[in-house]
Design an enzyme around this catalytic site. Structure first.
Site, PDB file in Angstrom:
ATOM      1  N   THR A 113       0.835  -1.203   0.000  1.00  0.00           N
ATOM      2  CA  THR A 113       0.000   0.000   0.000  1.00  0.00           C
ATOM      3  C   THR A 113       0.866   1.248   0.000  1.00  0.00           C
ATOM      4  O   THR A 113       1.958   1.237   0.573  1.00  0.00           O
ATOM      5  CB  THR A 113      -0.939   0.035   1.223  1.00  0.00           C
ATOM      6  OG1 THR A 113      -1.782   1.193   1.137  1.00  0.00           O
ATOM      7  CG2 THR A 113      -0.198   0.092   2.543  1.00  0.00           C
ATOM      8  N   ASN A 116      -0.772   3.962   1.048  1.00  0.00           N
ATOM      9  CA  ASN A 116      -1.610   4.753   1.954  1.00  0.00           C
ATOM     10  C   ASN A 116      -1.060   4.597   3.380  1.00  0.00           C
ATOM     11  O   ASN A 116      -1.203   3.543   4.006  1.00  0.00           O
ATOM     12  CB  ASN A 116      -3.056   4.251   1.845  1.00  0.00           C
ATOM     13  CG  ASN A 116      -4.020   5.046   2.693  1.00  0.00           C
ATOM     14  OD1 ASN A 116      -3.698   5.423   3.817  1.00  0.00           O
ATOM     15  ND2 ASN A 116      -5.199   5.307   2.167  1.00  0.00           N
ATOM     16  N   LYS A 172      -3.555   3.407   6.126  1.00  0.00           N
ATOM     17  CA  LYS A 172      -3.817   1.959   6.120  1.00  0.00           C
ATOM     18  C   LYS A 172      -2.644   1.218   6.763  1.00  0.00           C
ATOM     19  O   LYS A 172      -2.837   0.299   7.552  1.00  0.00           O
ATOM     20  CB  LYS A 172      -3.936   1.443   4.681  1.00  0.00           C
ATOM     21  CG  LYS A 172      -5.190   1.769   3.938  1.00  0.00           C
ATOM     22  CD  LYS A 172      -5.112   1.015   2.602  1.00  0.00           C
ATOM     23  CE  LYS A 172      -6.211   1.307   1.658  1.00  0.00           C
ATOM     24  NZ  LYS A 172      -6.035   0.577   0.374  1.00  0.00           N
ATOM     25  N   ASP A 230      -7.764  -3.568  -0.981  1.00  0.00           N
ATOM     26  CA  ASP A 230      -8.504  -2.596  -1.794  1.00  0.00           C
ATOM     27  C   ASP A 230      -9.832  -2.364  -1.102  1.00  0.00           C
ATOM     28  O   ASP A 230     -10.519  -3.316  -0.712  1.00  0.00           O
ATOM     29  CB  ASP A 230      -8.709  -3.063  -3.230  1.00  0.00           C
ATOM     30  CG  ASP A 230      -8.992  -1.864  -4.134  1.00  0.00           C
ATOM     31  OD1 ASP A 230      -8.153  -0.951  -4.198  1.00  0.00           O
ATOM     32  OD2 ASP A 230     -10.072  -1.818  -4.754  1.00  0.00           O
ATOM     33  N   GLY A 266      -9.637   9.503   4.983  1.00  0.00           N
ATOM     34  CA  GLY A 266     -10.645   9.265   3.949  1.00  0.00           C
ATOM     35  C   GLY A 266     -12.021   9.780   4.354  1.00  0.00           C
ATOM     36  O   GLY A 266     -12.196  10.934   4.754  1.00  0.00           O
ATOM     37  N   TYR A 267     -13.015   8.903   4.248  1.00  0.00           N
ATOM     38  CA  TYR A 267     -14.407   9.271   4.510  1.00  0.00           C
ATOM     39  C   TYR A 267     -14.789   9.139   5.991  1.00  0.00           C
ATOM     40  O   TYR A 267     -15.967   9.251   6.338  1.00  0.00           O
ATOM     41  CB  TYR A 267     -15.345   8.398   3.664  1.00  0.00           C
ATOM     42  CG  TYR A 267     -15.171   8.602   2.168  1.00  0.00           C
ATOM     43  CD1 TYR A 267     -15.919   9.546   1.477  1.00  0.00           C
ATOM     44  CD2 TYR A 267     -14.228   7.863   1.448  1.00  0.00           C
ATOM     45  CE1 TYR A 267     -15.757   9.739   0.119  1.00  0.00           C
ATOM     46  CE2 TYR A 267     -14.037   8.057   0.082  1.00  0.00           C
ATOM     47  CZ  TYR A 267     -14.809   8.994  -0.575  1.00  0.00           C
ATOM     48  OH  TYR A 267     -14.630   9.194  -1.924  1.00  0.00           O
ATOM     49  N   ASP A 268     -13.814   8.899   6.859  1.00  0.00           N
ATOM     50  CA  ASP A 268     -14.125   8.695   8.286  1.00  0.00           C
ATOM     51  C   ASP A 268     -14.958   9.820   8.911  1.00  0.00           C
ATOM     52  O   ASP A 268     -15.825   9.540   9.750  1.00  0.00           O
ATOM     53  CB  ASP A 268     -12.831   8.499   9.094  1.00  0.00           C
ATOM     54  CG  ASP A 268     -12.260   7.097   8.929  1.00  0.00           C
ATOM     55  OD1 ASP A 268     -12.979   6.223   8.423  1.00  0.00           O
ATOM     56  OD2 ASP A 268     -11.091   6.897   9.304  1.00  0.00           O
ATOM     57  N   LYS A 285     -11.562   2.538  16.494  1.00  0.00           N
ATOM     58  CA  LYS A 285     -11.840   2.241  15.085  1.00  0.00           C
ATOM     59  C   LYS A 285     -11.228   0.894  14.692  1.00  0.00           C
ATOM     60  O   LYS A 285     -11.846   0.090  13.988  1.00  0.00           O
ATOM     61  CB  LYS A 285     -11.289   3.360  14.183  1.00  0.00           C
ATOM     62  CG  LYS A 285     -11.554   3.059  12.700  1.00  0.00           C
ATOM     63  CD  LYS A 285     -10.913   3.994  11.707  1.00  0.00           C
ATOM     64  CE  LYS A 285     -11.090   3.436  10.295  1.00  0.00           C
ATOM     65  NZ  LYS A 285     -10.294   4.117   9.269  1.00  0.00           N
TER      66      LYS A 285
HETATM   67  P1  ITT Z   1      -3.324   1.826  -1.845  1.00  0.00           P
HETATM   68  O1  ITT Z   1      -4.066   1.445  -3.122  1.00  0.00           O
HETATM   69  O2  ITT Z   1      -1.911   2.212  -2.096  1.00  0.00           O
HETATM   70  O3  ITT Z   1      -3.485   0.779  -0.768  1.00  0.00           O
HETATM   71  P2  ITT Z   1      -5.367   3.892  -1.678  1.00  0.00           P
HETATM   72  O4  ITT Z   1      -5.629   5.017  -0.747  1.00  0.00           O
HETATM   73  O5  ITT Z   1      -5.302   4.203  -3.155  1.00  0.00           O
HETATM   74  O6  ITT Z   1      -4.018   3.148  -1.224  1.00  0.00           O
HETATM   75  P3  ITT Z   1      -7.646   2.223  -2.262  1.00  0.00           P
HETATM   76  O7  ITT Z   1      -7.317   2.185  -3.704  1.00  0.00           O
HETATM   77  O8  ITT Z   1      -8.026   0.922  -1.586  1.00  0.00           O
HETATM   78  O9  ITT Z   1      -6.417   2.781  -1.398  1.00  0.00           O
HETATM   79  O10 ITT Z   1      -8.751   3.345  -2.020  1.00  0.00           O
HETATM   80  C1  ITT Z   1      -9.454   3.314  -0.856  1.00  0.00           C
HETATM   81  C2  ITT Z   1     -10.080   4.666  -0.579  1.00  0.00           C
HETATM   82  O11 ITT Z   1     -11.288   4.400   0.143  1.00  0.00           O
HETATM   83  C3  ITT Z   1      -9.202   5.481   0.349  1.00  0.00           C
HETATM   84  O12 ITT Z   1      -8.362   6.353  -0.352  1.00  0.00           O
HETATM   85  C4  ITT Z   1     -10.241   6.205   1.205  1.00  0.00           C
HETATM   86  O13 ITT Z   1     -10.701   7.359   0.550  1.00  0.00           O
HETATM   87  C5  ITT Z   1     -11.375   5.195   1.274  1.00  0.00           C
HETATM   88  N1  ITT Z   1     -11.208   4.358   2.484  1.00  0.00           N
HETATM   89  C6  ITT Z   1     -10.746   3.073   2.564  1.00  0.00           C
HETATM   90  N2  ITT Z   1     -10.686   2.657   3.827  1.00  0.00           N
HETATM   91  C7  ITT Z   1     -11.109   3.696   4.586  1.00  0.00           C
HETATM   92  C8  ITT Z   1     -11.256   3.897   5.968  1.00  0.00           C
HETATM   93  O14 ITT Z   1     -10.909   2.968   6.864  1.00  0.00           O
HETATM   94  N3  ITT Z   1     -11.718   5.076   6.387  1.00  0.00           N
HETATM   95  C9  ITT Z   1     -12.055   6.055   5.517  1.00  0.00           C
HETATM   96  N4  ITT Z   1     -11.921   5.950   4.193  1.00  0.00           N
HETATM   97  C10 ITT Z   1     -11.454   4.774   3.720  1.00  0.00           C
END
Ligand code: ITT
Length: 191
Positions: free
Chosen positions: A8, A10, A13, A69, A149-151, A171
């Site tokens: 990842t 992120n 995460k 994902d 994110g959307y938390d 959480k």
């Molecule tokens: P990686 O692909 O590198 O893991 P990313 O941020 O691009 O990182 P995703 O493609 O899985 O990850 O996109 C997931 C999105 O969904 C993330 O950017 C957030 O906006 C949202 N999201 C996922 N998990 C979340 C959480 O626990 N709380 C809030 N928003 C979340």
């Protein structure tokens, strides 16, 4: 302790998962293995994209790994933003992503949504998928400064505060990611 790469970019995460598994196995990040690639996510399902990310690391680096994902699925929007959660408003700008989502829900009484994640684990030639979801509702205004994110706009069922108003420990006990990671941990322990 078993080592696994978490594929990842992120950092939120990464921090969440590191806190969940800290005594069970050790996680190497993409920067730990000098991987600076934004791995293409061209599939239209969480399963497909998680699988693409883990496959990339295993085929390029030959390492056991997993990828997550994930996203938010809003019932009245037929599951949007779903796999497009990270770039819903056209870019990775979360302010715009949330603004767009809230604008689509103005006046809407059905606020049901769920966070869902699929984790793809690659151990040598095998792939294993683990799903986690948490149901809740979308509030009309942001609340809280934690999480990512959307938390700030998501209240899980059974609670009176958003994920962003919770401590990370709180959480991390109930989130979609916690549910999927628990399944992964149980699987690894039973092997
Ligand atoms: P990686 O692909 O590198 O893991 P990313 O941020 O691009 O990182 P995703 O493609 O899985 O990850 O996109 C997931 C999105 O969904 C993330 O950017 C957030 O906006 C949202 N999201 C996922 N998990 C979340 C959480 O626990 N709380 C809030 N928003 C979340």
């Amino acid at each position: 302790m078993q080592q696994l790469v978490f594929a990842t970019n992120n950092e939120h995460k990464l921090a969440e998962v590191q806190a969940m598994v800290k005594d069970l196995f050790s996680i190497r990040s993409l920067s730990d293995i000098q991987c600076n690639v934004d791995i293409p996510e061209t599939a239209d399902t969480f399963e497909g994209n998680a699988s693409l990310k883990s496959e990339y690391i295993q085929s390029h680096y030959g390492l056991n790994c997993f990828a997550d994902d994930s996203g938010l699925e809003v019932a009245v929007l037929n599951g949007e933003p779903g796999v497009y959660s990270a770039r819903y408003g056209g870019s990775r700008d979360m302010e715009k992503n949330i603004d767009l989502l809230l604008s689509k829900l103005v006046g809407e009484t059905n606020r049901k949504a769920q966070f869902r994640t699929v984790i793809s684990l690659r151990l040598e030639a095998e792939e294993h998928l683990f799903e986690g979801l948490v149901k809740g509702t979308i509030v009309s205004e942001r609340s809280g400064a934690g999480g990512f994110g959307y938390d700030p706009i998501f209240i899980p069922d059974g609670y009176a505060k958003t994920f962003a108003e919770m401590s990370s420990q709180e959480k991390n006990q109930i989130s979609h990611r916690a549910v999927a990671i628990q399944k992964l941990v149980t699987f690894l322990k039973n092997r």
